[in-house]
Design an enzyme around this catalytic site. Structure first.
Site, short mmCIF file in Angstrom:
data_model
loop_
_atom_site.label_atom_id
_atom_site.label_comp_id
_atom_site.label_asym_id
_atom_site.label_seq_id
_atom_site.Cartn_x
_atom_site.Cartn_y
_atom_site.Cartn_z
N CYS A 96 0.83 -1.21 0.00
CA CYS A 96 0.00 0.00 0.00
C CYS A 96 0.86 1.25 0.00
O CYS A 96 1.54 1.55 0.98
CB CYS A 96 -0.91 -0.04 1.23
SG CYS A 96 -1.73 1.50 1.62
N CYS A 99 0.01 3.85 2.71
CA CYS A 99 0.45 3.35 4.03
C CYS A 99 1.91 3.69 4.27
O CYS A 99 2.30 4.01 5.40
CB CYS A 99 0.28 1.84 4.12
SG CYS A 99 -1.42 1.27 3.94
#
Length: 173
Positions: A96, A99
């Site tokens: 991600c 993230c």
């Protein structure tokens, strides 16, 4: 990719169930899987691949004691749910992009709180059961927990001012 830099998980339930079974199998100790004395891997890799004697092969530096990686469900229960301090839980994934931006930013802001709040990092690919239990449908998802209850939550990237407000609300809540 959804709004605010959020990646939506579209994984069907059977795949999640398969991951849970696989994770349970992988969590078995080498003694349960292999006869006594048989190396886990053949050749020179065997010596380097042995697990730590304590079962946990990670360490934390003195500068990051307020942040920890969740190891399993019971670790989450002990260090997050049963913790007397407020805990920020960062549900993330290695793949991600948002993230990777939010994680370090959030760790920095938690460190500035000088131990008033802790941060637990939960990789959703390793801990699918926790992601399901806490209804994480996109990453990054950040929960604010106090006395075992979720008191606040956000999904996606936040700037430092927003993170500071989020943490102050948690500490003061």
């Amino acid at each position: 990719m959804g709004a605010a830099g959020t990646l939506w998980l579209q994984e069907p339930r059977p795949v999640m169930a398969q991951r849970l079974v696989l994770r349970q199998l992988l969590s078995l100790t080498p003694r349960t899987l292999l006869p006594q004395g048989q190396p886990m891997l053949p050749g020179p890799l065997a010596a380097r691949a042995r697990p730590a004697p304590h079962g946990r092969a990670f360490s934390t530096s003195s500068g990051c004691r307020s942040t920890f990686n969740v190891q399993d469900g019971s670790d989450f229960q002990d260090r997050v749910v049963n913790n007397p301090k407020p805990v920020v839980v960062d549900f993330h994934a290695q793949w991600c992009g948002p993230c990777k931006i939010l994680g370090p930013r959030l760790e920095k802001m938690v460190a500035k709180q000088e131990g008033k709040v802790l941060m637990a990092k939960v990789d959703i690919d390793d801990h699918t059961d926790l992601a399901i239990e806490y209804e994480v449908s996109a990453v990054p998802t950040v929960l604010a927990m106090k006395n075992g209850d979720v008191v606040d939550k956000f999904v996606g990237i936040k700037d430092e001012d927003q993170l500071e407000a989020f943490l102050k609300k948690l500490i003061g809540a």
